[in-house]
Design an enzyme around this catalytic site. Structure first.
Site, PDB file in Angstrom:
ATOM      1  N   ASP A   1       0.864  -1.192   0.000  1.00 23.37           N
ATOM      2  CA  ASP A   1       0.000   0.000   0.000  1.00 23.37           C
ATOM      3  C   ASP A   1       0.897   1.237   0.000  1.00 23.37           C
ATOM      4  O   ASP A   1       1.658   1.467   0.940  1.00 23.37           O
ATOM      5  CB  ASP A   1      -0.913  -0.047   1.237  1.00 23.37           C
ATOM      6  CG  ASP A   1      -1.996   1.020   1.203  1.00 23.37           C
ATOM      7  OD1 ASP A   1      -1.818   2.040   0.505  1.00 23.37           O
ATOM      8  OD2 ASP A   1      -3.011   0.835   1.891  1.00 23.37           O
TER       9      ASP A   1
ATOM     10  N   ASP B   1      -3.085   7.446  -3.315  1.00 21.63           N
ATOM     11  CA  ASP B   1      -3.061   6.327  -2.371  1.00 21.63           C
ATOM     12  C   ASP B   1      -3.526   5.097  -3.138  1.00 21.63           C
ATOM     13  O   ASP B   1      -4.642   5.087  -3.675  1.00 21.63           O
ATOM     14  CB  ASP B   1      -4.008   6.674  -1.201  1.00 21.63           C
ATOM     15  CG  ASP B   1      -3.994   5.656  -0.073  1.00 21.63           C
ATOM     16  OD1 ASP B   1      -3.225   4.689  -0.136  1.00 21.63           O
ATOM     17  OD2 ASP B   1      -4.791   5.860   0.872  1.00 21.63           O
TER      18      ASP B   1
ATOM     19  N   HIS C   1     -11.418   6.584   2.152  1.00 22.27           N
ATOM     20  CA  HIS C   1     -11.376   7.870   2.858  1.00 22.27           C
ATOM     21  C   HIS C   1     -11.080   9.002   1.890  1.00 22.27           C
ATOM     22  O   HIS C   1     -10.394   8.803   0.884  1.00 22.27           O
ATOM     23  CB  HIS C   1     -10.260   7.822   3.906  1.00 22.27           C
ATOM     24  CG  HIS C   1      -8.976   7.296   3.328  1.00 22.27           C
ATOM     25  ND1 HIS C   1      -8.056   8.115   2.750  1.00 22.27           N
ATOM     26  CD2 HIS C   1      -8.519   6.028   3.151  1.00 22.27           C
ATOM     27  CE1 HIS C   1      -7.059   7.370   2.268  1.00 22.27           C
ATOM     28  NE2 HIS C   1      -7.317   6.101   2.487  1.00 22.27           N
TER      29      HIS C   1
ATOM     30  N   HIS D   1      -6.700  11.263   5.829  1.00 20.17           N
ATOM     31  CA  HIS D   1      -8.009  10.745   6.246  1.00 20.17           C
ATOM     32  C   HIS D   1      -8.984  11.880   6.498  1.00 20.17           C
ATOM     33  O   HIS D   1      -9.058  12.434   7.580  1.00 20.17           O
ATOM     34  CB  HIS D   1      -7.877   9.848   7.474  1.00 20.17           C
ATOM     35  CG  HIS D   1      -7.200   8.553   7.156  1.00 20.17           C
ATOM     36  ND1 HIS D   1      -5.924   8.244   7.577  1.00 20.17           N
ATOM     37  CD2 HIS D   1      -7.604   7.498   6.419  1.00 20.17           C
ATOM     38  CE1 HIS D   1      -5.594   7.046   7.111  1.00 20.17           C
ATOM     39  NE2 HIS D   1      -6.583   6.568   6.413  1.00 20.17           N
TER      40      HIS D   1
HETATM   41 MN    MN Z   1      -3.553   3.002   1.008  1.00 23.66          MN
HETATM   42 MN    MN Z   2      -6.104   4.486   1.829  1.00 20.58          MN
END
Ligand code: MN
Ligand code: MN
Length: 293
Positions: free
Chosen positions: A87, A98, A157, A165
């Protein structure tokens, strides 16, 4: 309202870099390779592109769904049967991309297909007026149709400048209502499919931290640590990045004072396997741009 032209191009360029690095990084996840070496080399690829890391590269194994990364004393190697989540968060001037993929070193094609199909189908639904709950419904459906559980206490998010976030949150299960999507919203969608319970809890292992407040600090090691993460603009950092032998004492003190928070590894039940796929999108008038495609 859409982000202005500069912001839009930062978002899209960050997305292109994240996508390319994640693809190249995935090819390094091979049985026998060392976790620390691979994590450091993928993080280096981002810097070589002239971009920054929005958070430490998350590399989480098997029942661990998120928030693990290599420690400086890391001994793990990749083994046959591992399900590895990679990630990656890349930013340009604070505009974040992201994105995540899962690499299967075993025989778990259907598990990976579940989170990937959930993501693909959710992205196809994105446009103004659709609710985040409706995205959750399709995510849950695609994962359950393949015999797995969506992780219910992890969500996608919103993203804002230097902030990972923000609203809206995008559930991984059906939800009545939720946020109504609007043109210009930037958010990550990240379905997790699990062979376990479909809920994560915190493990004791903690490698990722974030400064959340600015206060005067007396302890020299704590002061030095804060100085070294100042240019992160509040984005998370790895214990490995601040390792000087006194980092654990400094971190404990900063957590106590409410200046730093920790991100424990989040895991489903022992012995389970979790897959994850994630993209960042910007809602347009009639659909969305997938910046990390
Ligand atoms: Mn991520
Ligand atoms: Mn994420």
């Amino acid at each position: 309202m859409m982000p202005d032209e500069d912001a839009l191009s930062y978002y899209c360029d960050a997305g292109k870099i994240a996508s390319a690095v994640l693809e190249k990084g995935s090819s390094l996840i091979k049985i026998g390779n060392q976790v620390l070496e691979i994590v450091e080399s993928i993080e280096q690829m981002v810097e070589d592109q002239g971009a920054g890391l929005a958070f430490p590269l998350n590399l989480s194994f098997n029942e661990d769904a998120a928030h693990d990364t290599a420690s400086s004393e890391e001994q793990r190697i990749f083994s046959g049967g591992d399900v590895v989540k990679l990630d990656l968060g890349v930013h340009l001037e604070g505009y974040i991309a992201d994105t995540a993929v899962t690499i299967d070193l075993g025989d778990n094609a259907l598990l990976l297909e579940a989170s990937e199909a959930a993501l693909t189908n959710a992205i196809e639904m994105v446009k103004p007026g659709v609710t985040s709950g409706a995205l959750g419904r399709i995510i849950q459906h695609e994962i359950e149709a393949r015999g797995y559980h969506p992780i219910t206490n992890l969500t996608g998010h919103g993203l804002a400048r230097y902030s990972i976030h923000t609203p809206p949150s995008i559930p991984n299960i059906s939800y009545q209502g939720g946020a109504i999507l609007e043109e210009g919203m930037v958010f990550a969608i990240e379905p997790f499919a699990s062979t376990g319970s479909g809920r994560v809890s915190e493990k004791r292992r903690i490698e990722i931290f974030q400064q959340t407040a600015v206060k005067p600090v007396r302890l020299p090691s704590a002061r030095k640590l804060l100085e070294s993460v100042r240019k992160r603009h509040g984005m998370p950092f790895a214990r490995r990045w601040v390792g000087d032998g006194k980092q654990d004492l400094a971190l404990a003190s900063l957590i106590n004072q409410g200046i730093v928070r920790s991100y424990p590894v989040l895991s489903d039940v022992p012995g389970s396997l979790v897959s994850q796929h994630e993209h960042t999108v910007i809602v347009t008038s009639d659909g969305c741009i997938v910046t990390t495609a």
